[in-house]
Write an enzyme that holds these catalytic residues in place. Structure first.
Site, PDB file in Angstrom:
ATOM      1  N   SER A  60       0.851  -1.199   0.000  1.00  0.00           N
ATOM      2  CA  SER A  60       0.000   0.000   0.000  1.00  0.00           C
ATOM      3  C   SER A  60       0.884   1.245   0.000  1.00  0.00           C
ATOM      4  CB  SER A  60      -0.892   0.005   1.240  1.00  0.00           C
ATOM      5  OG  SER A  60      -0.102   0.270   2.390  1.00  0.00           O
ATOM      6  N   ASP A  93      -1.163  -1.543  -4.002  1.00  0.00           N
ATOM      7  CA  ASP A  93      -2.542  -1.558  -3.499  1.00  0.00           C
ATOM      8  C   ASP A  93      -3.046  -0.117  -3.344  1.00  0.00           C
ATOM      9  OD1 ASP A  93      -4.819  -2.763  -2.393  1.00  0.00           O
ATOM     10  OD2 ASP A  93      -4.004  -2.708  -0.345  1.00  0.00           O
ATOM     11  N   HIS A 188     -13.267  -2.295   4.341  1.00  0.00           N
ATOM     12  CA  HIS A 188     -11.927  -2.491   4.898  1.00  0.00           C
ATOM     13  C   HIS A 188     -11.965  -2.492   6.423  1.00  0.00           C
ATOM     14  CE1 HIS A 188     -10.812  -1.001   0.817  1.00  0.00           C
ATOM     15  NE2 HIS A 188      -9.897  -1.936   0.949  1.00  0.00           N
ATOM     16  N   GLY A 221     -11.324  -5.756   1.011  1.00  0.00           N
ATOM     17  CA  GLY A 221     -11.993  -5.824   2.315  1.00  0.00           C
ATOM     18  C   GLY A 221     -12.458  -7.227   2.661  1.00  0.00           C
TER      19      GLY A 221
END
Ligand code: G3H
Ligand code: 13P
Ligand code: ZN
Length: 330
Positions: A60, A93, A188, A221
């Protein structure tokens, strides 16, 4: 071996889903590689082909900024050497346009996600198209998102808005994206559902039918937020009230409807949190960081083995290797 994300999707489509796991540090990386090779306690154990799975490492923007993105790249390169049997893709991500370009230009990533799902349809298409053009020129594939999950996505606080199947058709056609993250009820983080809520399989089925044949779908998620780990955290002083996640029994039915990639980050954090809380609760005199690390790596590896069983990716590594024309593991 790092491969393109689409190679993994081609093998998985309609049968099982690839686990896409976020990493932030060394212990997570080692646990992840061990787990995906069916090893538990140590790097030296032989590969267990019945458990070995292809996987996607997700990075991420938060992970890239946590220390320095080059440390993550270095760790992955080293893991590739320590675990030569592993077959995986490296994926950005929830990228912004800028982060996508940085990853595309680095030459290290297999795929990027451009997340402009908070924008209106036309703007989402416009941004995604720009990223797709730049990525495809370098042989990198692009995941895009349409619809909004609940919970927190990096710095975007979402309110649920399920993906519209007709919009998905227009979006895929005009943006040229290679896979699509769809909002079908997940969110998430550790607090996904209350009561008997679950995935909207009706919406997923409509999206699959409307899109071109074998178009890969992605589910964000998707942590299951296991009661066992939440309980262990709370028993060791944590305060995670009413945490709940996606029912793991729903992974395979989603895979049968075209979901090829299932994103899991929160569950790994829960395992980390429980192990570390318990360690320092039970050994208050300890302060060596390797103590909990030595417990976390095998626990996380075992968790990955379990997760891959639920995703159907366990035991698929040899098949993927054969499909890549690279022989079969011994
Ligand atoms: O979807 C978000 C992922 O769980 C990444 O979380 O931005 O805190 O690294 P992060
Ligand atoms: P979870 O919070 O359910 O683990 O989702 C992770 C995710 O979607 C990463 O993109
Ligand atoms: Zn996500």
């Amino acid at each position: 071996m790092i491969v393109t994300t689409n190679d993994l999707f081609r093998h998985a489509y309609g049968n099982y889903a690839i686990g896409a796991y976020n990493i932030n540090n060394l212990e997570q990386t080692v646990g992840l590689f061990r787990g995906n090779l069916g090893k538990s306690g140590s790097n030296e154990e032989p590969v267990d082909a019945s458990k070995a799975a292809p996987f996607i490492i997700q990075i991420s923007r938060g992970a890239r900024g946590y220390t320095d993105k080059r440390f993550l790249e270095g760790m992955i390169r080293n893991a590739e050497e320590v675990f030569p049997e592993a077959i995986f893709a490296v994926h950005l991500d929830h990228g912004t346009e800028e982060a996508c370009y940085d990853c595309i230009d680095s030459g290290f990533y297999s795929s990027v996600m451009i997340d402009a799902s908070h924008e209106k349809l036309a703007k989402n298409i416009e941004i995604t198209r720009r990223v797709v053009d730049r990525a495809h020129a370098k042989g990198i594939v692009v995941e895009a998102e349409l619809g909004q999950l609940g919970g927190v996505e990096e710095d975007v606080v979402g309110s649920v808005c399920l993906t519209d199947p007709a919009e998905a058709v227009e979006f895929v056609e005009k943006s040229g994206c290679d896979s699509l993250a769809v909002a079908i009820g997940t969110s998430h983080g550790a607090y996904k559902f209350s009561g008997s809520q679950g995935l909207h399989f009706d919406v997923l089925e409509k999206i699959q039918k409307a899109l071109p044949e074998e178009f890969p779908l992605v589910m964000h998620g998707s942590s299951s937020v296991p009661k066992e780990w939440v309980h262990r955290i709370n028993e060791a002083g944590g305060k995670l009230k009413d945490a709940s996640g996606v029912n793991e029994e729903q992974y395979l039915p989603a895979a049968k409807l075209g979901v090829c990639k299932i994103n899991i980050d929160t569950d790994g954090r829960l395992v980390w949190c429980a192990i570390h809380r318990e360690f320092f609760r039970d050994k208050p005199e300890e302060f060596d960081l390797r103590g909990p690390g030595k417990l976390f790596m095998p626990a996380y590896a075992d968790y990955i083995v379990h997760k891959n069983q639920m995703l159907g990716s366990s035991g698929q590594l040899d098949g993927v290797r054969a499909s890549l024309g690279a022989g079969v593991t011994g």
